[in-house]
Write a protein that holds these residues in place. Structure first.
Motif, mmCIF file in Angstrom:
data_model
loop_
_atom_site.group_PDB
_atom_site.id
_atom_site.type_symbol
_atom_site.label_atom_id
_atom_site.label_comp_id
_atom_site.label_asym_id
_atom_site.label_seq_id
_atom_site.Cartn_x
_atom_site.Cartn_y
_atom_site.Cartn_z
ATOM 1 N N GLU A 187 -21.218 -5.290 -9.308
ATOM 2 C CA GLU A 187 -20.638 -6.424 -9.772
ATOM 3 C C GLU A 187 -19.140 -6.708 -9.890
ATOM 4 O O GLU A 187 -18.492 -7.622 -9.593
ATOM 5 C CB GLU A 187 -21.060 -6.864 -11.312
ATOM 6 N N ILE A 188 -18.602 -5.441 -10.289
ATOM 7 C CA ILE A 188 -17.045 -5.270 -10.318
ATOM 8 C C ILE A 188 -16.610 -5.266 -8.832
ATOM 9 O O ILE A 188 -15.475 -6.265 -8.695
ATOM 10 C CB ILE A 188 -16.816 -4.011 -11.071
ATOM 11 N N LEU A 189 -17.162 -4.726 -8.085
ATOM 12 C CA LEU A 189 -16.519 -4.680 -6.782
ATOM 13 C C LEU A 189 -16.784 -5.906 -5.983
ATOM 14 O O LEU A 189 -15.807 -6.481 -5.055
ATOM 15 C CB LEU A 189 -17.242 -3.484 -5.709
ATOM 16 N N GLN A 190 -17.753 -6.872 -6.579
ATOM 17 C CA GLN A 190 -18.055 -8.164 -5.858
ATOM 18 C C GLN A 190 -16.911 -9.224 -6.403
ATOM 19 O O GLN A 190 -16.256 -9.836 -5.567
ATOM 20 C CB GLN A 190 -19.251 -8.624 -6.217
ATOM 21 N N LEU A 191 -16.439 -8.739 -7.589
ATOM 22 C CA LEU A 191 -15.338 -9.553 -8.166
ATOM 23 C C LEU A 191 -14.132 -9.277 -7.455
ATOM 24 O O LEU A 191 -13.470 -10.385 -6.913
ATOM 25 C CB LEU A 191 -15.049 -9.343 -9.564
ATOM 26 N N ARG A 202 0.940 -1.257 -0.035
ATOM 27 C CA ARG A 202 0.116 -0.043 -0.010
ATOM 28 C C ARG A 202 1.036 1.178 0.020
ATOM 29 O O ARG A 202 0.771 2.235 -0.812
ATOM 30 C CB ARG A 202 -1.003 0.066 1.286
ATOM 31 N N THR A 203 1.791 1.333 0.973
ATOM 32 C CA THR A 203 2.825 2.321 0.847
ATOM 33 C C THR A 203 3.424 2.600 -0.438
ATOM 34 O O THR A 203 3.593 3.865 -1.047
ATOM 35 C CB THR A 203 3.983 2.156 1.869
ATOM 36 N N LEU A 204 3.899 1.633 -1.229
ATOM 37 C CA LEU A 204 4.534 1.733 -2.311
ATOM 38 C C LEU A 204 3.703 2.270 -3.518
ATOM 39 O O LEU A 204 3.966 2.960 -4.150
ATOM 40 C CB LEU A 204 5.275 0.399 -2.759
ATOM 41 N N THR A 205 2.538 1.591 -3.314
ATOM 42 C CA THR A 205 1.455 1.969 -4.586
ATOM 43 C C THR A 205 1.270 3.644 -4.340
ATOM 44 O O THR A 205 0.951 4.093 -5.410
ATOM 45 C CB THR A 205 0.467 0.947 -4.332
ATOM 46 N N LEU A 264 -6.481 -6.213 -10.295
ATOM 47 C CA LEU A 264 -7.329 -6.099 -9.173
ATOM 48 C C LEU A 264 -7.240 -4.595 -8.836
ATOM 49 O O LEU A 264 -8.309 -4.112 -8.466
ATOM 50 C CB LEU A 264 -6.884 -6.918 -7.901
ATOM 51 N N THR A 265 -6.233 -4.048 -8.871
ATOM 52 C CA THR A 265 -6.280 -2.558 -8.738
ATOM 53 C C THR A 265 -6.929 -1.671 -9.760
ATOM 54 O O THR A 265 -7.865 -0.735 -9.316
ATOM 55 C CB THR A 265 -4.636 -2.097 -8.726
ATOM 56 N N GLU A 266 -6.836 -2.075 -10.833
ATOM 57 C CA GLU A 266 -7.603 -1.771 -11.980
ATOM 58 C C GLU A 266 -9.019 -1.971 -11.861
ATOM 59 O O GLU A 266 -10.038 -0.884 -12.050
ATOM 60 C CB GLU A 266 -7.144 -1.867 -13.460
ATOM 61 N N LEU A 267 -9.375 -3.106 -11.446
ATOM 62 C CA LEU A 267 -10.947 -3.337 -11.313
ATOM 63 C C LEU A 267 -11.364 -2.547 -10.293
ATOM 64 O O LEU A 267 -12.588 -1.897 -10.409
ATOM 65 C CB LEU A 267 -10.928 -4.693 -11.099
ATOM 66 N N ARG A 268 -10.659 -2.304 -8.969
ATOM 67 C CA ARG A 268 -11.156 -1.478 -7.912
ATOM 68 C C ARG A 268 -11.441 0.013 -8.432
ATOM 69 O O ARG A 268 -12.551 0.592 -8.192
ATOM 70 C CB ARG A 268 -10.008 -1.438 -6.766
ATOM 71 N N ALA A 286 0.586 -9.126 -12.569
ATOM 72 C CA ALA A 286 -0.408 -9.149 -13.186
ATOM 73 C C ALA A 286 -1.713 -8.954 -12.421
ATOM 74 O O ALA A 286 -2.337 -8.137 -12.609
ATOM 75 C CB ALA A 286 -0.634 -9.959 -14.443
ATOM 76 N N ILE A 287 -1.999 -9.914 -11.688
ATOM 77 C CA ILE A 287 -3.050 -10.168 -10.636
ATOM 78 C C ILE A 287 -3.276 -8.888 -9.941
ATOM 79 O O ILE A 287 -4.491 -8.465 -9.815
ATOM 80 C CB ILE A 287 -3.217 -11.536 -10.044
ATOM 81 N N GLU A 288 -2.319 -8.733 -9.257
ATOM 82 C CA GLU A 288 -2.306 -7.306 -8.218
ATOM 83 C C GLU A 288 -2.699 -6.070 -9.165
ATOM 84 O O GLU A 288 -3.463 -5.410 -8.961
ATOM 85 C CB GLU A 288 -1.098 -7.022 -7.557
ATOM 86 N N LYS A 289 -2.157 -5.969 -10.302
ATOM 87 C CA LYS A 289 -2.407 -4.587 -11.101
ATOM 88 C C LYS A 289 -3.763 -4.737 -11.574
ATOM 89 O O LYS A 289 -4.542 -3.767 -11.653
ATOM 90 C CB LYS A 289 -1.356 -4.846 -12.412
#
Length: 120
Positions: A102-106, A64-67, A81-85, A76-79
């Motif tokens: 729907e997006i936030l449920q994913l 979180r600090t680095l981001t 999830l961040t983009e989906l959020r 790729a998965i973390e990226k």
């Protein structure tokens, strides 16, 4: 929750708070001060490190600090999830409540699958 054994970071530009970036790199990787400082100065070069965090809270706090400082962390998965959020938040702001839900449920389902607490 399984903490990754390796972590990838990409520092795109000089961070505003270099001290917090160095501390987060040290927390994630167990590097010494000089090595973490050197890593924080490698702008534009993806770097892979062994992840030595003692627990999920330490791992996510460092990420979180680095981001927050504009540093890409993880694969790729973390990226994704961040983009989906972000996409879910944008949809909510534009009045697309059903799409946002729907997006936030994913995102939530993936966080729960990984064993991440809701505050992370």
């Amino acid at each position: 929750m399984n903490i990754p054994t390796t972590v990838k970071i990409l520092i795109k530009t000089n961070p505003a708070n270099k001290v917090s970036v160095i501390k987060a790199i040290r927390s994630l990787t167990g590097l010494g001060l000089k090595d973490a400082k050197d890593a924080s100065e490698r702008i534009g070069t993806p770097q892979m490190f062994a992840c030595t965090c003692s627990g999920q809270n330490e791992y996510y706090e460092a990420c979180r600090t680095l981001t927050a400082e504009g540093v890409e962390v993880g694969g790729a998965i973390e990226k994704l999830l961040t983009e989906l959020r972000k996409l879910g938040s944008d949809a909510l702001l534009q009045g697309e409540d059903e799409l946002a839900n729907e997006i936030l449920q994913l995102v939530l389902a993936e966080k729960l699958r990984r064993g991440v607490t809701l505050g992370d």
